[in-house]
Write a protein that holds these residues in place. Structure first.
Motif, PDB file in Angstrom:
ATOM      1  N   SER A  52       0.833  -1.206   0.000  1.00  0.00           N
ATOM      2  CA  SER A  52       0.000   0.000   0.000  1.00  0.00           C
ATOM      3  C   SER A  52       0.867   1.255   0.000  1.00  0.00           C
ATOM      4  CB  SER A  52      -0.928   0.007   1.214  1.00  0.00           C
ATOM      5  OG  SER A  52      -0.195   0.297   2.393  1.00  0.00           O
ATOM      6  N   SER A  53       0.242   2.364  -0.355  1.00  0.00           N
ATOM      7  CA  SER A  53       0.940   3.642  -0.356  1.00  0.00           C
ATOM      8  C   SER A  53       0.856   4.337   0.991  1.00  0.00           C
ATOM      9  CB  SER A  53       0.344   4.557  -1.433  1.00  0.00           C
ATOM     10  OG  SER A  53      -1.033   4.758  -1.183  1.00  0.00           O
ATOM     11  N   SER A  54      -0.181   4.027   1.756  1.00  0.00           N
ATOM     12  CA  SER A  54      -0.439   4.781   2.981  1.00  0.00           C
ATOM     13  C   SER A  54       0.386   4.292   4.158  1.00  0.00           C
ATOM     14  CB  SER A  54      -1.930   4.703   3.314  1.00  0.00           C
ATOM     15  OG  SER A  54      -2.336   3.351   3.401  1.00  0.00           O
ATOM     16  N   ASP A  55       0.243   3.012   4.495  1.00  0.00           N
ATOM     17  CA  ASP A  55       0.901   2.521   5.701  1.00  0.00           C
ATOM     18  C   ASP A  55       1.884   1.393   5.429  1.00  0.00           C
ATOM     19  OD1 ASP A  55      -1.930   0.522   6.937  1.00  0.00           O
ATOM     20  OD2 ASP A  55      -0.782   0.475   5.065  1.00  0.00           O
ATOM     21  N   GLY A  56       2.129   1.103   4.153  1.00  0.00           N
ATOM     22  CA  GLY A  56       3.087   0.058   3.823  1.00  0.00           C
ATOM     23  C   GLY A  56       2.572  -1.350   4.048  1.00  0.00           C
ATOM     24  N   SER A  57       1.265  -1.502   4.200  1.00  0.00           N
ATOM     25  CA  SER A  57       0.711  -2.850   4.353  1.00  0.00           C
ATOM     26  C   SER A  57       1.040  -3.691   3.129  1.00  0.00           C
ATOM     27  CB  SER A  57      -0.808  -2.781   4.519  1.00  0.00           C
ATOM     28  OG  SER A  57      -1.146  -2.098   5.700  1.00  0.00           O
ATOM     29  N   THR A  58       1.317  -4.962   3.392  1.00  0.00           N
ATOM     30  CA  THR A  58       1.718  -5.859   2.314  1.00  0.00           C
ATOM     31  C   THR A  58       0.736  -7.015   2.176  1.00  0.00           C
ATOM     32  OG1 THR A  58       3.156  -7.065   3.828  1.00  0.00           O
ATOM     33  CG2 THR A  58       4.151  -5.276   2.570  1.00  0.00           C
ATOM     34  N   TYR A  59       0.653  -7.534   0.973  1.00  0.00           N
ATOM     35  CA  TYR A  59      -0.277  -8.606   0.650  1.00  0.00           C
ATOM     36  C   TYR A  59       0.441  -9.590  -0.269  1.00  0.00           C
ATOM     37  CZ  TYR A  59      -3.384  -4.938   2.262  1.00  0.00           C
ATOM     38  OH  TYR A  59      -3.979  -3.955   3.014  1.00  0.00           O
ATOM     39  N   TYR A  60       0.120 -10.878  -0.095  1.00  0.00           N
ATOM     40  CA  TYR A  60       0.809 -11.900  -0.874  1.00  0.00           C
ATOM     41  C   TYR A  60      -0.165 -12.956  -1.361  1.00  0.00           C
ATOM     42  CZ  TYR A  60       4.938  -9.897   1.332  1.00  0.00           C
ATOM     43  OH  TYR A  60       5.914  -9.034   1.758  1.00  0.00           O
ATOM     44  N   ALA A  61       0.124 -13.499  -2.518  1.00  0.00           N
ATOM     45  CA  ALA A  61      -0.575 -14.690  -2.975  1.00  0.00           C
ATOM     46  C   ALA A  61      -0.150 -15.857  -2.096  1.00  0.00           C
ATOM     47  CB  ALA A  61      -0.233 -14.964  -4.431  1.00  0.00           C
ATOM     48  N   GLU A  62      -1.062 -16.800  -1.932  1.00  0.00           N
ATOM     49  CA  GLU A  62      -0.764 -17.953  -1.077  1.00  0.00           C
ATOM     50  C   GLU A  62       0.466 -18.713  -1.558  1.00  0.00           C
ATOM     51  OE1 GLU A  62      -3.191 -17.319   1.971  1.00  0.00           O
ATOM     52  OE2 GLU A  62      -1.934 -19.104   1.796  1.00  0.00           O
ATOM     53  N   SER A  63       0.666 -18.744  -2.851  1.00  0.00           N
ATOM     54  CA  SER A  63       1.748 -19.530  -3.425  1.00  0.00           C
ATOM     55  C   SER A  63       3.132 -18.987  -3.083  1.00  0.00           C
ATOM     56  CB  SER A  63       1.598 -19.596  -4.944  1.00  0.00           C
ATOM     57  OG  SER A  63       1.589 -18.293  -5.500  1.00  0.00           O
ATOM     58  N   LYS A  65       3.575 -16.811  -0.147  1.00  0.00           N
ATOM     59  CA  LYS A  65       3.598 -16.349   1.242  1.00  0.00           C
ATOM     60  C   LYS A  65       4.689 -17.085   2.015  1.00  0.00           C
ATOM     61  CE  LYS A  65      -0.520 -15.134   2.469  1.00  0.00           C
ATOM     62  NZ  LYS A  65      -1.922 -15.159   2.957  1.00  0.00           N
ATOM     63  N   GLY A  66       5.472 -16.313   2.771  1.00  0.00           N
ATOM     64  CA  GLY A  66       6.561 -16.896   3.540  1.00  0.00           C
ATOM     65  C   GLY A  66       7.866 -17.016   2.773  1.00  0.00           C
ATOM     66  N   ARG A  67       7.823 -16.830   1.464  1.00  0.00           N
ATOM     67  CA  ARG A  67       9.034 -16.923   0.637  1.00  0.00           C
ATOM     68  C   ARG A  67       9.395 -15.578   0.012  1.00  0.00           C
ATOM     69  NH1 ARG A  67       9.056 -19.943  -3.851  1.00  0.00           N
ATOM     70  NH2 ARG A  67       6.818 -19.715  -4.252  1.00  0.00           N
ATOM     71  N   PHE A  68       8.403 -14.794  -0.339  1.00  0.00           N
ATOM     72  CA  PHE A  68       8.628 -13.509  -1.002  1.00  0.00           C
ATOM     73  C   PHE A  68       8.334 -12.373  -0.030  1.00  0.00           C
ATOM     74  CE2 PHE A  68       7.685 -14.821  -5.712  1.00  0.00           C
ATOM     75  CZ  PHE A  68       8.581 -15.873  -5.581  1.00  0.00           C
ATOM     76  N   THR A  69       9.076 -11.289  -0.183  1.00  0.00           N
ATOM     77  CA  THR A  69       8.863 -10.096   0.635  1.00  0.00           C
ATOM     78  C   THR A  69       8.903  -8.863  -0.253  1.00  0.00           C
ATOM     79  OG1 THR A  69       9.949 -11.143   2.538  1.00  0.00           O
ATOM     80  CG2 THR A  69       9.659  -8.754   2.600  1.00  0.00           C
ATOM     81  N   ILE A  70       7.837  -8.074  -0.172  1.00  0.00           N
ATOM     82  CA  ILE A  70       7.784  -6.825  -0.921  1.00  0.00           C
ATOM     83  C   ILE A  70       8.132  -5.672   0.012  1.00  0.00           C
ATOM     84  CG2 ILE A  70       5.316  -6.448  -0.495  1.00  0.00           C
ATOM     85  CD1 ILE A  70       5.084  -5.351  -3.350  1.00  0.00           C
ATOM     86  N   GLN A  82      11.834  -9.332  -2.813  1.00  0.00           N
ATOM     87  CA  GLN A  82      12.837 -10.314  -2.422  1.00  0.00           C
ATOM     88  C   GLN A  82      12.212 -11.692  -2.523  1.00  0.00           C
ATOM     89  OE1 GLN A  82      16.172  -9.901  -1.474  1.00  0.00           O
ATOM     90  NE2 GLN A  82      16.219 -12.144  -1.544  1.00  0.00           N
ATOM     91  N   MET A  83      12.835 -12.543  -3.321  1.00  0.00           N
ATOM     92  CA  MET A  83      12.288 -13.883  -3.564  1.00  0.00           C
ATOM     93  C   MET A  83      13.282 -14.914  -3.049  1.00  0.00           C
ATOM     94  SD  MET A  83      10.681 -13.345  -7.381  1.00  0.00           S
ATOM     95  CE  MET A  83      12.278 -13.321  -8.166  1.00  0.00           C
ATOM     96  N   ASN A  84      12.870 -15.671  -2.046  1.00  0.00           N
ATOM     97  CA  ASN A  84      13.710 -16.714  -1.464  1.00  0.00           C
ATOM     98  C   ASN A  84      13.087 -18.085  -1.704  1.00  0.00           C
ATOM     99  OD1 ASN A  84      15.407 -14.673  -0.414  1.00  0.00           O
ATOM    100  ND2 ASN A  84      14.199 -14.563   1.474  1.00  0.00           N
ATOM    101  N   SER A  85      13.888 -19.112  -1.497  1.00  0.00           N
ATOM    102  CA  SER A  85      13.415 -20.499  -1.651  1.00  0.00           C
ATOM    103  C   SER A  85      12.676 -20.676  -2.971  1.00  0.00           C
ATOM    104  CB  SER A  85      12.487 -20.874  -0.471  1.00  0.00           C
ATOM    105  OG  SER A  85      13.164 -20.710   0.755  1.00  0.00           O
ATOM    106  N   LEU A  86      13.277 -20.206  -4.024  1.00  0.00           N
ATOM    107  CA  LEU A  86      12.619 -20.236  -5.328  1.00  0.00           C
ATOM    108  C   LEU A  86      12.412 -21.655  -5.822  1.00  0.00           C
ATOM    109  CD1 LEU A  86      14.380 -17.158  -6.886  1.00  0.00           C
ATOM    110  CD2 LEU A  86      11.906 -17.474  -6.742  1.00  0.00           C
ATOM    111  N   LYS A  87      11.297 -21.838  -6.520  1.00  0.00           N
ATOM    112  CA  LYS A  87      10.907 -23.133  -7.053  1.00  0.00           C
ATOM    113  C   LYS A  87      10.791 -23.029  -8.574  1.00  0.00           C
ATOM    114  CE  LYS A  87       7.968 -23.826  -2.984  1.00  0.00           C
ATOM    115  NZ  LYS A  87       6.574 -24.100  -2.512  1.00  0.00           N
ATOM    116  N   PRO A  88      10.897 -24.144  -9.267  1.00  0.00           N
ATOM    117  CA  PRO A  88      10.729 -24.093 -10.726  1.00  0.00           C
ATOM    118  C   PRO A  88       9.404 -23.470 -11.149  1.00  0.00           C
ATOM    119  CG  PRO A  88      11.693 -26.176 -10.076  1.00  0.00           C
ATOM    120  CD  PRO A  88      11.336 -25.466  -8.813  1.00  0.00           C
ATOM    121  N   GLU A  89       8.371 -23.656 -10.351  1.00  0.00           N
ATOM    122  CA  GLU A  89       7.060 -23.084 -10.702  1.00  0.00           C
ATOM    123  C   GLU A  89       7.005 -21.569 -10.529  1.00  0.00           C
ATOM    124  OE1 GLU A  89       7.679 -25.663  -8.634  1.00  0.00           O
ATOM    125  OE2 GLU A  89       6.295 -25.644  -6.915  1.00  0.00           O
TER     126      GLU A  89
END
Length: 123
Positions: A52-63, A65-70, A82-89
């Protein structure tokens, strides 16, 4: 005119990491929601994450979550994925997008798009 440019894509092995960057020119990102989307060959573009632009809230797709950070650095007019634990998919062209509406992972909610950067996860 709003311009977005992605960078940081490349080839990485499964389990590896990459950081994508989205740079804005000719406008300030401060008041925009920024989303990251991806499109794999033969598939529709899907929302990955947004901030978000206002408070920096972040949202992730389930696929991812826990691996990517915006994150965003308004002083540098940049947004990162930031993308960690990357998978072929995770292999896809990744796009950043901007709009002034509410945070969303829906493609149709964004009016400004970058040209994309390729991410390939393969051994």
């Amino acid at each position: 005119q709003v311009q977005l440019v992605e960078s940081g894509g490349g080839l990485v092995q499964p389990g590896g990491s990459l950081r994508l960057s989205c740079a804005a020119s000719k406008f300030s990102l401060d008041y925009y929601v920024i989303g990251w989307f991806r499109q794999a060959p033969g598939k529709e573009r899907e929302g990955v994450s947004c901030i978000s632009s206002s408070d920096g809230s972040t949202y992730y797709a389930e696929s991812v979550k826990g691996r990517f950070t915006i994150s965003r650095d308004n002083a540098k007019n940049m947004v990162y994925l930031q993308m960690n634990s990357l998978k072929p998919e995770d292999t896809a062209v990744y796009y950043c997008a901007a709009d002034r509406r509410s945070p969303s992972l829906w493609e149709s909610d964004y009016g400004y798009w970058g040209q994309g950067t390729q991410v390939t996860v393969s051994s």
